[in-house]
Design an enzyme around this catalytic site. Sequence first.
Site, PDB file in Angstrom:
ATOM      1  N   THR A  21      -5.731  -2.393   1.521  1.00 35.42           N
ATOM      2  CA  THR A  21      -6.308  -1.672   0.393  1.00 35.42           C
ATOM      3  C   THR A  21      -7.820  -1.912   0.356  1.00 35.42           C
ATOM      4  OG1 THR A  21      -4.297  -1.731  -0.926  1.00 35.42           O
ATOM      5  CG2 THR A  21      -6.364  -1.530  -2.122  1.00 35.42           C
ATOM      6  N   HIS A 170       6.273   1.645   2.113  1.00 37.91           N
ATOM      7  CA  HIS A 170       5.938   0.269   1.711  1.00 37.91           C
ATOM      8  C   HIS A 170       7.053  -0.264   0.811  1.00 37.91           C
ATOM      9  CE1 HIS A 170       3.777  -3.263   1.000  1.00 37.91           C
ATOM     10  NE2 HIS A 170       2.626  -2.799   0.528  1.00 37.91           N
ATOM     11  N   ASN A 173       5.920  -6.707  -0.610  1.00 36.70           N
ATOM     12  CA  ASN A 173       4.796  -7.207  -1.413  1.00 36.70           C
ATOM     13  C   ASN A 173       4.890  -6.914  -2.911  1.00 36.70           C
ATOM     14  OD1 ASN A 173       3.978  -7.854   1.120  1.00 36.70           O
ATOM     15  ND2 ASN A 173       2.028  -6.782   1.066  1.00 36.70           N
ATOM     16  N   TYR A 175       6.012  -4.182  -4.573  1.00 32.50           N
ATOM     17  CA  TYR A 175       5.872  -2.817  -5.061  1.00 32.50           C
ATOM     18  C   TYR A 175       7.251  -2.191  -5.276  1.00 32.50           C
ATOM     19  CZ  TYR A 175       1.069  -3.936  -4.191  1.00 32.50           C
ATOM     20  OH  TYR A 175      -0.142  -4.575  -4.225  1.00 32.50           O
ATOM     21  N   ASN A 230       3.078 -10.700  -6.204  1.00 34.88           N
ATOM     22  CA  ASN A 230       3.265  -9.797  -7.339  1.00 34.88           C
ATOM     23  C   ASN A 230       4.474 -10.167  -8.192  1.00 34.88           C
ATOM     24  OD1 ASN A 230       0.983  -8.142  -7.149  1.00 34.88           O
ATOM     25  ND2 ASN A 230       1.939  -6.798  -5.636  1.00 34.88           N
TER      26      ASN A 230
END
Length: 348
Positions: A21, A170, A173, A175, A230
């Site tokens: 990102t 994705h 992580n 998400y 996260n």
Amino acid sequence: MEPDRRRGDLPAAPAGHGPLTRNRSTPNGVPTELNAEYYAQRASHALIITEGTQPSADGQGYLLTPGIYSEEHIAGWRKVTDAVHKVDGRIVIQLMHAGRMSHPDNTPHHRQPVAPSAVQPAGAMFTASGLQEMPVPRELSTEEVATTVDDYRRAAAAAIAAGADGVEIHSANGYLPHQFLATNTNQRTDQYGGSIDNRIRFAVEVATAVTDEIGAGRTGIRISPGNPFNDIAESDTHELYPALVRALAPLDLAYLHIVHGGDDEPLRTLRKLWPTRLVLNRAGTDIPTRAKDVEDGLADIVTVGTMALANPDLVERVRTGAPLNTPDPETFYGGGEAGYTDYPTLTA
């Protein structure tokens, strides 16, 4: 393994540019000429996996991240893919729905984030007005889960329309797909919650929808077993991921991309279960360590992140034994050319 062009297969490659990102799109999520320059500079990295790209307005979590769900987005990404292809590179767009890792101030509609369950994430989110506590997300209804799956399908079609060579889902992580996998973020009682078979259902449905739309040879998926990033807490990692990989295997995807947590034994288990290319990201290690994973048969391809960020000509530097540029963390997220397109090359 040679790519089958009839299926639109992605090319085999010993090393690739991992997703990073960079927060340098327009406020509307449209890639720019500067983004095109950045990716084209790194086209020699065999296969580029782009930064996380939201498949819908609800999928945005961070400021200035790109989207791939409108005609504007398609036109912006076309600048990027054309620039990469012009110098003989290959590029896939990573589809990233942030789920609960968001804040209304960072989205175009300013609505409450959505997630598998109404579980507030720990930590704060950077917004235009500074750090703010992330709100409790709204739980997706069963019908809305199906709509979200379709968002991925349409985003994959948009990525191909934009000239991408494929997409990466994705599912890592912390998400949205990872939120469905983990027991602390998924407290549902419908067919998407509870048992392992139910919790993997969303990721498998997304992968199925995307492959039905653009072909298995253009589709990869990324997972991160045991990764607490996260505010994720998995209670059954060693059972969960073999079940997920077994369910994905019949789709014959182009690759499985694993963020390696350091324990080789579960990795070997997943390696045995996976029928096509395995892409490995062993973060925090040098090139020789990563290359050894290919030599040892743990991976077919390895990805690099910050090394690729700071070294547009990483392949040539590794080939010749030249020193590597040092990444500047202060310029990782947001800004302009500094720390983005101004890292020197050996010929500069």
